[in-house]
Design an enzyme around this catalytic site. Structure first.
Site, mmCIF file in Angstrom:
data_model
loop_
_atom_site.group_PDB
_atom_site.id
_atom_site.type_symbol
_atom_site.label_atom_id
_atom_site.label_comp_id
_atom_site.label_asym_id
_atom_site.label_seq_id
_atom_site.Cartn_x
_atom_site.Cartn_y
_atom_site.Cartn_z
ATOM 1 N N ARG A 50 -14.657 -17.074 -36.464
ATOM 2 C CA ARG A 50 -13.358 -17.341 -37.065
ATOM 3 C C ARG A 50 -13.528 -18.485 -38.068
ATOM 4 O O ARG A 50 -13.932 -19.597 -37.688
ATOM 5 C CB ARG A 50 -12.355 -17.716 -35.968
ATOM 6 C CG ARG A 50 -10.940 -18.024 -36.444
ATOM 7 C CD ARG A 50 -10.059 -18.364 -35.244
ATOM 8 N NE ARG A 50 -8.688 -18.648 -35.637
ATOM 9 C CZ ARG A 50 -8.222 -19.827 -36.016
ATOM 10 N NH1 ARG A 50 -9.051 -20.879 -36.054
ATOM 11 N NH2 ARG A 50 -6.950 -19.979 -36.344
ATOM 12 N N LYS B 10 -14.752 -27.851 -37.932
ATOM 13 C CA LYS B 10 -14.322 -28.693 -36.811
ATOM 14 C C LYS B 10 -15.020 -30.049 -36.808
ATOM 15 O O LYS B 10 -16.003 -30.288 -37.505
ATOM 16 C CB LYS B 10 -14.500 -27.941 -35.491
ATOM 17 C CG LYS B 10 -13.446 -26.842 -35.358
ATOM 18 C CD LYS B 10 -13.353 -26.234 -33.983
ATOM 19 C CE LYS B 10 -12.162 -25.266 -33.927
ATOM 20 N NZ LYS B 10 -12.082 -24.555 -32.638
#
Length: 286
Positions: free
Chosen positions: A264, A223
């Site tokens: 995840r 991210k």
């Protein structure tokens, strides 16, 4: 946070932080869009992730990156169902990453065992009844709006307290809608209506989620806040998404140490090793 003892219906207790491998069946996901758009390639990739140490494979047919435009339900179903069906048929624990009730219900019918809804049941009023009816674990993520506008919603005073409060309210709404509390998994929603400092603050205080009494899923993989941290010192250019996997594994180990139920990730091997190292260390401490 006691995440390793999580009585989730239909999901194995791994005795450590789990690894959820990502299969994006999309052309526009932020770091791997188009790589697994072909169903055959997506299935092969999912099986590879399991061989590398993934406990769950999360299959999604719609990008939720900042600014993403939604696809039709028909297109999402076309992308997702063949992949879910084939992976489940080979014994893989499959999660479906969707905000649509129709996709979630069809995917569970095809063998998915977890519904991972980044809106936590807010985007589609029929999602909570589907989660209640199917009885599978349901991820309630912190969410303030669709991808196209979420960056404008990242305004907080106390980000940790506010995010937990908002998730708790949504969890209560989901349970009031018929979902068994034992089905609920919570997710801080890193990168969703969050600035980079918000993401770090949430990661630093994962212990605060223990008040909800539910397993916590952490989705930090590749991210933007990691890209910013690792930016080129000379040019300031963000580290490319696919070059953030070592940092992702570091976050995975730190999340596991704080009791995360699962992490995840796009790239499984390093994170699979990291959570097993953390579990061994935890065991050595008694």
């Amino acid at each position: 946070m006691n995440a390793y003892k999580s009585p989730l219906p239909g999901v194995e207790d791994w005795g450590r932080c789990g690894v959820m491998g990502i299969v994006n069946v999309t052309p526009d996901s932020f770091s791997d869009g188009g790589l697994w758009l072909d169903p055959g390639l997506a299935v092969a990739h999912g099986l590879e992730l399991v061989a590398q140490g993934a406990d769950v494979v999360d299959v999604g047919g719609e990008s939720t990156r900042p600014g993403a435009v939604r696809v039709t339900a028909e297109e999402e179903l076309r992308r997702v169902l063949p992949v879910v069906r084939q992976l489940a048929a080979q014994g893989v624990t499959v999660s479906v990453d969707t905000m649509r009730a129709a996709v979630a219900e069809a995917a569970v019918g095809a063998g998915a065992r977890i519904i991972n809804d980044v809106s936590g049941g807010r985007a589609d009023p029929l999602m909570v009844p589907v989660a209640a009816r199917t009885g599978v674990p349901f991820v309630v993520m912190h969410w303030r709006g669709q991808s196209a506008s979420m960056d404008d919603l990242a305004t907080y005073g106390d980000v940790v307290g506010e995010v937990i409060d908002e998730v708790e309210r949504q969890m209560d709404a989901v349970v009031s809608g018929g979902v068994d509390p034992a089905q609920v998994i919570v997710d801080p929603g890193l990168g969703f209506a969050k600035g980079r400092e918000d993401d770090w603050a949430l990661l630093a205080r994962l212990d605060a989620w223990s008040r909800l009494g539910r397993p916590v899923l952490v989705a930090a993989s590749r991210k933007r806040f990691l890209g910013t941290l690792l930016a080129d010192r000379t040019t300031g250019e963000l580290r490319p998404a696919r070059a953030r996997d070592a940092a992702t594994a570091a976050v995975s180990a730190l999340a596991a140490a704080q009791g995360a139920w699962a992490v995840r990730v796009h790239e499984v091997p390093a994170t699979a090793d990291a959570v097993r190292v953390e579990a061994a260390l935890r065991g050595a401490r008694g």
